[in-house]
Design a protein around this motif. Sequence first.
Motif, PDB file in Angstrom:
ATOM      1  N   VAL A 293      12.383   6.499  -2.274  1.00 42.75           N
ATOM      2  CA  VAL A 293      11.490   5.399  -1.931  1.00 42.75           C
ATOM      3  C   VAL A 293      10.087   5.921  -1.634  1.00 42.75           C
ATOM      4  CG1 VAL A 293      13.343   3.970  -0.982  1.00 42.75           C
ATOM      5  CG2 VAL A 293      12.089   5.522   0.538  1.00 42.75           C
ATOM      6  N   ALA A 294       9.097   5.047  -1.803  1.00 44.05           N
ATOM      7  CA  ALA A 294       7.749   5.273  -1.273  1.00 44.05           C
ATOM      8  C   ALA A 294       7.721   4.629   0.106  1.00 44.05           C
ATOM      9  CB  ALA A 294       6.698   4.676  -2.198  1.00 44.05           C
ATOM     10  N   ARG A 295       7.783   5.434   1.148  1.00 49.93           N
ATOM     11  CA  ARG A 295       8.044   4.962   2.515  1.00 49.93           C
ATOM     12  C   ARG A 295       6.768   4.962   3.354  1.00 49.93           C
ATOM     13  NH1 ARG A 295       8.874   7.146   7.600  1.00 49.93           N
ATOM     14  NH2 ARG A 295      10.650   6.383   8.849  1.00 49.93           N
ATOM     15  N   TYR A 296       6.522   3.821   4.019  1.00 49.41           N
ATOM     16  CA  TYR A 296       5.464   3.703   5.015  1.00 49.41           C
ATOM     17  C   TYR A 296       6.084   3.832   6.411  1.00 49.41           C
ATOM     18  CZ  TYR A 296       2.499   1.579   1.358  1.00 49.41           C
ATOM     19  OH  TYR A 296       1.770   1.330   0.220  1.00 49.41           O
ATOM     20  N   PRO A 297       5.398   4.484   7.356  1.00 46.40           N
ATOM     21  CA  PRO A 297       5.968   4.569   8.706  1.00 46.40           C
ATOM     22  C   PRO A 297       5.989   3.230   9.429  1.00 46.40           C
ATOM     23  CG  PRO A 297       3.777   5.554   8.651  1.00 46.40           C
ATOM     24  CD  PRO A 297       4.151   5.266   7.228  1.00 46.40           C
TER      25      PRO A 297
END
Length: 460
Positions: A293-297
């Motif tokens: 995934v392209a994960r944002y905090p």
Amino acid sequence: MTASTDHAASHAPGEGAPAPHLAGNFAPVMDELTTHELPVTGAVPPELNGWYLRNGPNPRDAASKHWFFGDGMVHGVRLEGGRAISYRNRWVRTPTFTDGARVVDEHGNVNLATGAANTHIVRHAGRTLALVESSFPFEVDCRPGHELETIGPHDFGGRLTTAMTAHPKTCPTTGELHFFGYGGLTPPHLTYHRADAAGELVISRPIDVPGHTMMHDFHLTARHVVFMDLPVVFDRDLPGMPYGWDPDYGARLGVLRRDDPYGEVRWLTIDPCYVFHSLNAHDEGEHRIVLYVARYPDFGGGEPSVLWRWTLDLTTGTVREEQLDDQFCEFPRVDDRLAGQAARYGHATRSELPGSGPMAGALIRCDLFTGASARHEFGPGRSPGEAAFAPADDRPGGPGWLITYVYDAATDKSDLVILDAEDIAAAPVATVHLPRRVPFGFHGNWIPDPQEGGAPDLDH
């Protein structure tokens, strides 16, 4: 209409500088063009016969409260026999575009046969569908002489009764289209759907979740469907985007077996975060699932997304969470013929987002087995969008090209750029020069002609 006029039109009446999602190359273009025999630097591979289509928001009145809300516009380039045959751009003519209709009106009535249709454009079972996650898909006609005309809403013969995600997944083995609908003012807030290879909707299964969260994407493997129930929760009182970050909601992944679509959904807890887009997923043995995934905090906090891997252990009910890279990336993609399988390579885009300011545009090729990566740098002022993979032959995971629109701030125009996926750092294989800029948008696909040749098979 000239590009400078397009930019001027993006200023809302009575206001000064436009909002970030209406400024620069986020500003809409205000007309529809058809241009033939486009100039090319380099050589268009003769194997590429079909359409590159990409969707994105383009508000017809040059104003919208959020980047996600503008009217859908499809930009298409036709490639054939080593030539760039044509470029055209067309608004998707939904009732929202033609009549100002809303999905939910002032009385709370819901009409899923409207909406912006501005997020993605996919092909399944002979239909080309423009998608937005709040509504039904809208069919677009790409046959010769039809020039991306809107056919109308598609509800699978009346069987679809929820909205449809903008990120459906086609199983390369069965040809089935897996998708979901989320939202709704009342439960169920999530429904899983499956259409067979012929385009018939055969499964619609409600899933209980504790709240209305913004579920933009999901995962498909050979044996499982995995949903992401993350803490971005609907709040109608928020201005603009009606979803807000609520870490107290928690974050979890829901696992459903494909061979038991009405069975138990097993939920596994993860650290609070947000994911707009998945790269790929696959089963690892009998009891593990691997997700990329392209994960944002968090959501809206300004921190960039980077590539992570989640490994789900179905024996222990735990998830191992690993950051794989520290490069900002979005719009991750894979060779779609390996969707749900252990693909070695994926790619992602580094480009400007509303309010981020200019950045060095690049496409990144990720080796998911070794962690290595390679980049194509487009140079100062040149920003790519999402890139689609176009195969060079019939070997999944084999050679191919990455195709994307690239905006050039120096000329205020865009190009269609074709890169060798196996040598991404090399100079472009071909650069197709377009007659105008293509505003930054969302998602699209390479839609090849049928193998026997000729125009795309779009019979209904």
